[in-house]
Design a protein around this motif. Sequence first.
Motif, short mmCIF file in Angstrom:
data_model
loop_
_atom_site.label_atom_id
_atom_site.label_comp_id
_atom_site.label_asym_id
_atom_site.label_seq_id
_atom_site.Cartn_x
_atom_site.Cartn_y
_atom_site.Cartn_z
N UNK A 1 0.69 -1.17 0.03
CA UNK A 1 0.09 0.19 0.02
C UNK A 1 0.84 1.14 0.01
N UNK A 2 1.52 1.75 -1.15
CA UNK A 2 2.38 2.78 -1.48
C UNK A 2 1.86 3.85 -2.22
N UNK A 3 0.53 3.79 -2.85
CA UNK A 3 0.00 4.77 -3.95
C UNK A 3 -1.00 5.32 -3.13
N UNK A 4 -1.37 6.77 -3.46
CA UNK A 4 -2.42 7.25 -3.39
C UNK A 4 -3.49 7.66 -4.38
N UNK A 5 -4.66 7.98 -4.25
CA UNK A 5 -5.64 8.13 -5.45
C UNK A 5 -5.09 9.16 -6.42
#
Length: 150
Positions: A62-66
Amino acid sequence: MKAVIQRVKEACVTCGGKTAGRSDGGLLVLLGVDREDTYAQAKTMAEKIANIRIFDDENGKLNLSVLDIAGSVLAVSNFTLCADVSHGRRPSFAAAAAPEWALELYDAFCDELLQCGVKKVEKGVFGGDMQVSLVNDGPVTLFLDTAFWK
């Protein structure tokens, strides 16, 4: 201000049989506005949601944002998030903001998401009898409360 954010493959809100808003991949945000909430909290909540890393990178982390995935946000006002169920069997909504103030902060929150760089922000129908459908992705669901950040 309280928010339930869900990572979605797709989400849609209808009201009166008509589509009001949708996300074709990104986040569904249920937003509750307390009577003590401020514009500063709306901005803080929007910045947090735009930048929170809850999407998988190429390694499944879980390393990316919207923002990173160029996803969209479907924001739905939900005063029931402000319910107090500590006494009796019926929720009390005394802590929820008055509709006029809640609408101002809801709109400010959505505007701030756009200012943060979210490519598309769609809304539900404020105060409407809405039906929300979604395909949850993960599922990944988080609860945020600006009261915890003070």
